[in-house]
Design a protein around this motif. Structure first.
Motif, mmCIF file in Angstrom:
data_model
loop_
_atom_site.group_PDB
_atom_site.id
_atom_site.type_symbol
_atom_site.label_atom_id
_atom_site.label_comp_id
_atom_site.label_asym_id
_atom_site.label_seq_id
_atom_site.Cartn_x
_atom_site.Cartn_y
_atom_site.Cartn_z
ATOM 1 N N SER A 179 0.896 -1.178 0.079
ATOM 2 C CA SER A 179 -0.098 -0.126 -0.062
ATOM 3 C C SER A 179 0.739 1.392 0.066
ATOM 4 C CB SER A 179 -0.895 -0.023 1.071
ATOM 5 O OG SER A 179 -0.230 -0.267 2.609
ATOM 6 N N ALA A 180 1.887 1.130 0.678
ATOM 7 C CA ALA A 180 2.799 2.311 0.641
ATOM 8 C C ALA A 180 3.465 2.367 -0.615
ATOM 9 C CB ALA A 180 3.950 2.353 1.662
ATOM 10 N N VAL A 181 3.843 1.680 -1.317
ATOM 11 C CA VAL A 181 4.593 1.620 -2.514
ATOM 12 C C VAL A 181 3.418 2.039 -3.583
ATOM 13 C CG1 VAL A 181 5.444 0.168 -4.428
ATOM 14 C CG2 VAL A 181 6.031 -0.517 -2.316
ATOM 15 N N GLN A 182 2.166 1.593 -3.457
ATOM 16 C CA GLN A 182 1.032 2.121 -4.418
ATOM 17 C C GLN A 182 0.869 3.635 -4.274
ATOM 18 O OE1 GLN A 182 -2.140 -0.495 -3.492
ATOM 19 N NE2 GLN A 182 -1.154 -1.906 -4.812
ATOM 20 N N ALA A 183 0.956 4.130 -2.691
ATOM 21 C CA ALA A 183 0.857 5.466 -2.600
ATOM 22 C C ALA A 183 1.890 6.420 -3.270
ATOM 23 C CB ALA A 183 0.595 5.830 -1.244
ATOM 24 N N GLN A 187 1.956 9.237 -5.936
ATOM 25 C CA GLN A 187 2.341 10.676 -6.007
ATOM 26 C C GLN A 187 3.208 10.914 -7.060
ATOM 27 O OE1 GLN A 187 4.520 10.238 -2.157
ATOM 28 N NE2 GLN A 187 2.935 11.579 -1.283
ATOM 29 N N ILE A 188 3.885 9.914 -7.582
ATOM 30 C CA ILE A 188 4.902 10.225 -8.835
ATOM 31 C C ILE A 188 3.836 10.601 -10.286
ATOM 32 C CG2 ILE A 188 6.576 9.062 -10.388
ATOM 33 C CD1 ILE A 188 7.513 7.676 -8.168
ATOM 34 N N HIS A 189 2.735 9.750 -10.247
ATOM 35 C CA HIS A 189 1.948 10.031 -11.240
ATOM 36 C C HIS A 189 1.339 11.446 -11.149
ATOM 37 C CE1 HIS A 189 -2.151 9.809 -13.060
ATOM 38 N NE2 HIS A 189 -1.676 9.043 -13.907
ATOM 39 N N ASP A 190 0.827 11.932 -9.967
ATOM 40 C CA ASP A 190 0.056 13.170 -9.910
ATOM 41 C C ASP A 190 1.366 14.267 -10.096
ATOM 42 O OD1 ASP A 190 -1.942 11.761 -9.314
ATOM 43 O OD2 ASP A 190 -1.774 12.092 -7.033
ATOM 44 N N ALA A 207 2.142 9.530 -18.075
ATOM 45 C CA ALA A 207 2.307 9.268 -16.811
ATOM 46 C C ALA A 207 1.804 8.026 -16.356
ATOM 47 C CB ALA A 207 1.522 10.697 -15.970
ATOM 48 N N GLY A 208 0.548 7.486 -16.936
ATOM 49 C CA GLY A 208 0.004 6.226 -16.714
ATOM 50 C C GLY A 208 0.864 5.026 -16.768
ATOM 51 N N PRO A 209 1.449 4.938 -18.215
ATOM 52 C CA PRO A 209 2.159 3.768 -18.532
ATOM 53 C C PRO A 209 3.538 3.851 -17.616
ATOM 54 C CG PRO A 209 1.181 4.892 -20.461
ATOM 55 C CD PRO A 209 0.725 5.667 -19.324
ATOM 56 N N ILE A 210 4.167 5.125 -17.496
ATOM 57 C CA ILE A 210 5.396 5.282 -16.933
ATOM 58 C C ILE A 210 5.050 4.708 -15.448
ATOM 59 C CG2 ILE A 210 6.992 7.118 -15.958
ATOM 60 C CD1 ILE A 210 6.567 8.543 -18.511
#
Length: 237
Positions: A179-183, A187-190, A207-210
């Motif tokens: 869950s921390a990794v996903q969060a 953040q990187i995506h945003d 941003a999505g594929p990256i």
């Protein structure tokens, strides 16, 4: 109702106490098997000659009669595991799919043994299983019509690809907080999508594929890119 705890009772004085089972004679094979068990359970950082000796209920000095040092032990462990990789008998008609089958098998073996990908980073597979695997890999790559220099480099290329992809995956039991990794990835995506699109049109749009966490798709896509690229070097039979 509380469960009763059954305690062992002493052996009557007129009976001979049971003897502990005889300890298995120390051998290189037993040491490697034990080291692999420690690696799978506790990871590379916990693996040492002392830890293996402790598991075998002996002193570290006893191990050196069969294994020179930890580096040799890792070589032997790595070679032992390479026997699990399935490399198909070459069929030129199915060459592309057979290469993918080999890479999937290697990845599964890496994912089945904790930190094995890390072990492989500094190892050249020149043990019995490693050399046999290299021979079968070269036979498979050449069956696709690849020139010798391309086939030789491709062997290193595909192994490095699988190793890198495996290192990106968390091994079960590593205690990684998904869950921390996903969060963090969110953040990187945003952040990428917040960049000025006139200056960073590619990053904002991709941003999505990256930041994708779909490791299965990334692995399959990577294989497809590599195999398609190699096929362009194929020479007529």
């Amino acid at each position: 109702m509380e469960a009763r705890v059954t305690q062992a009772i002493p052996t009557p004085p007129w009976q001979t106490p049971p003897k502990p089972p005889p300890r298995q004679p120390l051998s290189q094979e037993l040491i490697v098997t034990t080291a692999l068990r420690v690696l799978d359970a506790e990871g590379l950082d916990a693996l040492s000659m002392r830890r293996v000796a402790q598991e075998l209920q002996t002193g570290p000095a006893s191990l050196y009669a069969h294994v020179a040092n930890k580096d040799e032990l890792l070589d032997l462990v790595y070679d032992r595991v390479l026997a699990e990789v399935d490399i198909p008998e070459p069929d030129p008609a199915r060459w592309a799919e057979q290469v993918k089958e080999m890479l999937r098998s290697l990845r599964q073996v890496f994912r089945s043994h904790r930190d094995l990908a890390r072990v492989s980073l500094s190892r050249i597979p020149l043990g019995t299983n490693g050399v046999a695997g290299m021979e079968r890999t070269m036979a498979l790559l050449r069956a696709g019509g690849l020139p010798d220099d391309i086939a030789a480099y491709a062997g290193d290329l595909v192994t490095s690809f699988v190793t890198t992809e495996t290192l990106d995956d968390a091994f079960p039991g590593d205690g990684v907080d998904t869950s921390a990794v996903q969060a963090y990835v969110a953040q990187i995506h945003d952040y990428l999508t917040s960049l000025p699109p006139d200056r960073f049109p590619n990053l904002t749009q991709m941003a999505g594929p990256i930041t994708s966490l779909d490791s299965e798709r990334r692995f399959e896509l990577g294989m497809e890119i590599i195999v398609r690229g190699l096929s362009t070097y194929a020479e007529p039979a």
